[in-house]
Scaffold this active site. Structure first.
Site, short mmCIF file in Angstrom:
data_model
loop_
_atom_site.label_atom_id
_atom_site.label_comp_id
_atom_site.label_asym_id
_atom_site.label_seq_id
_atom_site.Cartn_x
_atom_site.Cartn_y
_atom_site.Cartn_z
N CYS A 1 14.25 10.59 5.67
CA CYS A 1 14.35 10.20 7.08
C CYS A 1 15.77 10.36 7.59
CB CYS A 1 13.86 8.77 7.27
SG CYS A 1 14.69 7.59 6.19
N GLU B 1 11.59 16.90 14.21
CA GLU B 1 11.96 16.50 12.85
C GLU B 1 11.27 17.44 11.86
OE1 GLU B 1 10.15 12.96 11.08
OE2 GLU B 1 12.03 12.53 10.06
N GLU C 1 10.23 1.42 10.40
CA GLU C 1 11.28 2.38 10.01
C GLU C 1 10.65 3.76 10.17
OE1 GLU C 1 14.36 1.93 9.40
OE2 GLU C 1 14.40 -0.25 9.18
N LYS D 1 0.84 -1.20 0.00
CA LYS D 1 0.00 0.00 0.00
C LYS D 1 0.88 1.25 0.00
CE LYS D 1 -1.71 2.44 3.35
NZ LYS D 1 -1.61 3.78 2.76
#
Ligand code: NAD
Length: 490
Positions: A286, A383, A252, A179
């Site tokens: 990331c 972040e 992750e 997905k």
């Protein structure tokens, strides 16, 4: 010589899911927006619960045959998947630029790297370990596929991050329901269609849908494992979602990677490295360097060189060959990045470059560098996942290491120095799953990477990443029961 399918897909056709090898349409759709102009340019299928059930069932039906297909055959099919991606790289890259916003050059690199990843992963061998082979007794540990894997992927590298998962999952003998993010579903859907020319029906199913589809997958009893890449907040929800069924899990998640720049670096070279380590893909990586700790002896020179270099980089529409960095991919992320810039402005932090956007035709954010904000500022603690970079001055390396480690995240980190050995000693003290010296984001299909702390569970890539898609089984064989002494002397 292998034949590679070369039938060009029609990229302006409607987008469909692939379930059990069949192109599957839906009544309902989700709009897909071009982030360079905020316009809806395509519609993707909105998977129903019945279609999700059908995809899981198709993968379950395909599993018994795929899991015992000779390993060498699965390796060869991964190589053919790579060739298929390469045969369609032009159309797939154009589509990726349209939905993700990245430059055509970067989109081409992403598809090309995905092909490389498949080809290299195919070279990995799953070992069997002989634990004991004494007279009359042997013990062997082997790694078995798990079953049907749910692969859930974010929007920053839709194709490459999907391939990280499907390459290992399929090679290990699992079948997959993939997905993509609702924000970038199109290229993945096309790849799902293309791969039916290579893979048996049901081995790789690709579905798309709105925000409700991910949680439905997490809760679905047909999945043996959820392999997820995305935000830490969603990772926590997924962990809760799988708990009742004790599914295998790889997470992750987010990062806030520190870079430490020592006073002995070549400023011009390293400024350029730091720039690309931080701003590549418009900061939406990331493992991007997200807070840069620079020794005070070179702080001003490094800041000025970073600003000078950044000022030469062109931000614009991905299809323009002069563009080096595209827009932010979606409105929510754009608002989040703008909110951080606003917070810097409202708190009076110094802007060495950039600031609030003035071009609002697309989700464009000016390359922004914040000059030595406080350690507890949001731009240092959070972040950003966008092109806004805080530079922080340090005097004492012990203090820089302490600040670098003072984060809930621990995905990656870098150290930059003219003395690689001394930098490696600093690297060994940084809390992160991957730490690099004088390079950044040096990922490889043969090298595992993992997040520590709130950046994830498990790992991807390399043999360790491949084994994440297996369950360990130990078989002990005694030739004669008469030689068995039982447990605890029984
Ligand atoms: P996200 O968590 O919002 O979404 C990721 C995927 O999860 C999407 O497909 C989404 O539809 C799905 N999803 C959303 N809610 C769900 C739920 N409750 N259950 C199941 N699935 C759900 O992340 P994003 O905004 O798409 O991506 C950005 C984040 O991803 C950043 O934090 C970034 O650091 C992280 N990321 C991590 C890595 C890594 O390897 N560690 C790589 C790339 C991106």
């Amino acid at each position: 010589m292998e034949t590679v399918p070369t039938t060009e897909v029609v990229f302006d056709a409607d987008y469909a899911m692939t379930i059990g090898g069949i192109v599957t349409e839906t009544f309902a759709h989700i709009p897909v927006i071009d982030p360079a102009n905020k316009q809806v340019f395509a519609n993707a299928p909105d998977c129903t619960t019945e279609q999700l059930n059908a995809a899981v069932a198709a993968a379950a039906v395909a599993f018994p045959v795929w899991s015992v297909t000779p390993y060498a055959e699965r390796q060869a099919l991964l190589t053919r998947m790579a060739q298929t991606l390469e045969a369609h790289i032009t159309g797939l890259s154009e589509l990726l630029t349209a939905e993700q916003g990245k430059t055509l050059r970067d989109a081409t690199v992403e598809i090309g790297t995905a092909a490389y990843w498949l080809r290299e992963t195919a070279k990995l061998i799953i070992p069997e370990t002989i634990n004991d082979s004494s007279d009359g007794h042997r013990s062997v540990t082997r790694h078995l596929p798990l079953g049907v894997i749910a692969a859930i992927v974010p929007w920053n590298f839709p194709v490459l991050l999907a391939v990280f998962k499907i390459s290992s999952a399929l090679l290990a003998g699992n079948t997959v329901v993939l997905k993509p993010s609702p924000l970038t579903p199109l290229t993945t859907l096309k790849i799902g269609e293309l791969m039916q020319q290579v893979l048996p029906a049901g081995v790789l199913n690709v579905i798309s849908g709105g925000d409700g589809l991910g949680p439905q997958m997490t809760a679905h009893p047909g999945f043996a494992k959820i392999s997820f890449t995305g935000s830490t907040a969603t990772g926590r929800k997924i962990m809760q979602g799988v708990a009742p069924q004790l599914k295998h899990l790889t997470l992750e998640l987010g990062g806030n990677d520190a870079a430490i720049v020592m006073p002995d670096v070549a400023i011009e070279t390293v400024a350029k490295c730091i720039f690309w380590a931080s701003f590549a893909n418009s900061g939406q990586i990331c493992l991007a360097a997200k807070r840069i700790y620079i020794h005070e002896a070179i702080y001003d020179a490094m800041r000025d060189e970073l600003v000078r270099y950044a000022s030469t980089v062109k931000v614009g529409i991905g299809t323009d060959p002069a563009t080096q960095l595209g827009p932010i991919q979606n409105e929510a992320q754009y608002e989040r990045v703008i909110d951080l810039i606003r917070d810097c402005r409202d708190n009076g932090y110094q802007f060495a470059l950039g600031g609030m956007p003035d071009d609002t035709a697309g989700y464009f954010v000016p390359l922004t560098i914040i000059d030595n904000p406080p350690a507890d500022s949001r731009i240092v603690r959070e972040e950003q996942f966008g092109p806004v970079l805080p530079l922080i001055k340090f005097k004492d390396i012990e203090d820089a290491i302490k600040q670098a480690n003072d984060s809930e995240y621990a995905l990656g980190a870098t150290v930059w120095s003219g003395d690689a050995d001394a930098a490696a000693r600093i690297a060994s003290r940084l809390q992160a799953g991957s730490v690099w010296v004088n390079e950044a984001m040096a990922l490889s299909p043969l090298i595992p990477f993992a997040g520590h702390k709130q950046s994830g569970l498990g790992c991807e890539a390399g043999l360790a990443g491949l084994l994440e898609y297996t369950a360990l089984q130990t078989i002990g064989v005694r030739a004669d029961a008469a030689t068995w002494f039982g447990i605890a002397g029984l």
